[in-house]
Design a protein around this motif. Structure first.
Motif, PDB file in Angstrom:
ATOM      1  N   LEU A  45       8.691 -11.599   4.235  1.00  0.00           N
ATOM      2  CA  LEU A  45      10.085 -11.758   4.652  1.00  0.00           C
ATOM      3  C   LEU A  45      10.308 -11.158   6.046  1.00  0.00           C
ATOM      4  O   LEU A  45      10.939 -11.782   6.909  1.00  0.00           O
ATOM      5  N   LEU A  46       9.781  -9.968   6.254  1.00  0.00           N
ATOM      6  CA  LEU A  46       9.907  -9.333   7.572  1.00  0.00           C
ATOM      7  C   LEU A  46       9.238 -10.176   8.653  1.00  0.00           C
ATOM      8  O   LEU A  46       9.778 -10.349   9.747  1.00  0.00           O
ATOM      9  N   THR A  47       8.060 -10.695   8.344  1.00  0.00           N
ATOM     10  CA  THR A  47       7.326 -11.504   9.311  1.00  0.00           C
ATOM     11  C   THR A  47       8.084 -12.787   9.642  1.00  0.00           C
ATOM     12  O   THR A  47       8.169 -13.182  10.800  1.00  0.00           O
ATOM     13  N   ARG A  48       8.630 -13.425   8.626  1.00  0.00           N
ATOM     14  CA  ARG A  48       9.400 -14.662   8.853  1.00  0.00           C
ATOM     15  C   ARG A  48      10.639 -14.408   9.703  1.00  0.00           C
ATOM     16  O   ARG A  48      11.099 -15.297  10.404  1.00  0.00           O
ATOM     17  N   ARG A  49      11.173 -13.214   9.618  1.00  0.00           N
ATOM     18  CA  ARG A  49      12.366 -12.880  10.409  1.00  0.00           C
ATOM     19  C   ARG A  49      12.016 -12.366  11.807  1.00  0.00           C
ATOM     20  O   ARG A  49      12.881 -11.893  12.529  1.00  0.00           O
ATOM     21  N   GLY A  50      10.726 -12.430  12.135  1.00  0.00           N
ATOM     22  CA  GLY A  50      10.304 -12.064  13.479  1.00  0.00           C
ATOM     23  C   GLY A  50       9.940 -10.608  13.670  1.00  0.00           C
ATOM     24  O   GLY A  50       9.646 -10.185  14.781  1.00  0.00           O
ATOM     25  N   SER A  51       9.935  -9.831  12.615  1.00  0.00           N
ATOM     26  CA  SER A  51       9.589  -8.415  12.729  1.00  0.00           C
ATOM     27  C   SER A  51       8.071  -8.250  12.734  1.00  0.00           C
ATOM     28  O   SER A  51       7.353  -8.980  12.071  1.00  0.00           O
ATOM     29  N   GLY A  52       7.606  -7.275  13.451  1.00  0.00           N
ATOM     30  CA  GLY A  52       6.183  -6.962  13.462  1.00  0.00           C
ATOM     31  C   GLY A  52       5.785  -5.981  12.376  1.00  0.00           C
ATOM     32  O   GLY A  52       4.636  -5.578  12.292  1.00  0.00           O
ATOM     33  N   ALA A  53       6.724  -5.596  11.519  1.00  0.00           N
ATOM     34  CA  ALA A  53       6.454  -4.570  10.501  1.00  0.00           C
ATOM     35  C   ALA A  53       5.927  -5.131   9.187  1.00  0.00           C
ATOM     36  O   ALA A  53       5.624  -4.369   8.280  1.00  0.00           O
ATOM     37  N   GLY A  54       5.792  -6.443   9.065  1.00  0.00           N
ATOM     38  CA  GLY A  54       5.346  -7.033   7.801  1.00  0.00           C
ATOM     39  C   GLY A  54       3.977  -6.537   7.365  1.00  0.00           C
ATOM     40  O   GLY A  54       3.778  -6.171   6.206  1.00  0.00           O
ATOM     41  N   GLY A  55       3.036  -6.514   8.299  1.00  0.00           N
ATOM     42  CA  GLY A  55       1.691  -6.034   7.972  1.00  0.00           C
ATOM     43  C   GLY A  55       1.684  -4.556   7.621  1.00  0.00           C
ATOM     44  O   GLY A  55       0.954  -4.119   6.729  1.00  0.00           O
ATOM     45  N   GLU A  56       2.523  -3.788   8.310  1.00  0.00           N
ATOM     46  CA  GLU A  56       2.596  -2.354   8.033  1.00  0.00           C
ATOM     47  C   GLU A  56       3.155  -2.079   6.641  1.00  0.00           C
ATOM     48  O   GLU A  56       2.703  -1.155   5.961  1.00  0.00           O
ATOM     49  N   VAL A  57       4.118  -2.872   6.216  1.00  0.00           N
ATOM     50  CA  VAL A  57       4.662  -2.707   4.862  1.00  0.00           C
ATOM     51  C   VAL A  57       3.578  -2.988   3.833  1.00  0.00           C
ATOM     52  O   VAL A  57       3.369  -2.215   2.898  1.00  0.00           O
ATOM     53  N   TRP A  58       2.865  -4.089   4.022  1.00  0.00           N
ATOM     54  CA  TRP A  58       1.839  -4.490   3.048  1.00  0.00           C
ATOM     55  C   TRP A  58       0.671  -3.497   3.017  1.00  0.00           C
ATOM     56  O   TRP A  58       0.270  -3.042   1.957  1.00  0.00           O
TER      57      TRP A  58
END
Length: 131
Positions: free
Chosen positions: A92-105
Motif C-alpha cells: 500500500l505504501l509503495t503504491r502511494r509512492g512512498s519509499g517506506a514499503g520495503g522498510e515496513v516489510w
C-alpha cells in the motif's frame, strides 16, 4: 509416547518452517546489498533481518520437540498473519509512492522472528519433552 501421524506432520511442518527461515536468512545476508537496493532498504537492515531470521529459525528448530504443538501452531499463525499484514502495508505504501514499503516489510521480518524465539524460549516445555 508414540507420535500420531498428525503430530508427525505438524512437527515436519515446524521443521520446514524453521528451515525456510534459515534459508531466507542466508539469502538476505548474502544478498543484502542488491536486495536492499531493490527494496529501498539500507544494507544494515537487510543484514539485521538475516540475523533475526537466523535466530528465529534456529529457535524454531531447537525447540521443535520441546514445546507443545498447540503453542507452535498459534505462534506460527500469528507470525504469518503479521507477515501478510506487513506485506500488505508495504504494498500500500509503495503504491502511494512512498519509499517506506520495503522498510515496513523487512522491518517486520527483523523483529518478528526475535519475538517468536523469545516466546518459544519462555514457554513451558511439552509434556513429551525427551529431556
Amino acid at each position: 509416547m508414540t507420535q500420531t501421524r498428525t503430530e508427525a506432520r505438524r512437527r515436519a511442518g515446524i521443521l520446514a518452517d524453521g528451515g525456510f527461515k534459515l534459508l531466507l536468512a542466508a539469502v538476505f545476508g548474502a544478498g543484502a546489498a542488491p536486495l536492499g537496493d531493490r527494496l529501498g532498504v539500507p544494507v544494515w537492515l537487510m543484514v539485521s533481518c538475516g540475523v533475526a531470521l537466523l535466530v528465529g529459525g534456529g529457535a524454531e528448530l531447537g525447540y521443535a520437540r520441546r514445546r507443545p504443538l498447540r503453542l507452535y501452531t498459534r505462534l506460527m499463525v500469528g507470525y504469518d498473519a503479521g507477515w501478510v499484514l506487513a506485506a500488505l502495508a508495504g504494498l500500500l505504501l509503495t503504491r502511494r509512492g512512498s519509499g517506506a514499503g520495503g522498510e515496513v516489510w523487512i522491518g517486520y521480518q527483523a523483529l518478528a522472528p526475535l519475538v517468536f524465539a523469545a516466546l518459544l524460549a519462555a514457554a513451558a516445555p511439552s509434556p513429551e519433552d525427551p529431556r
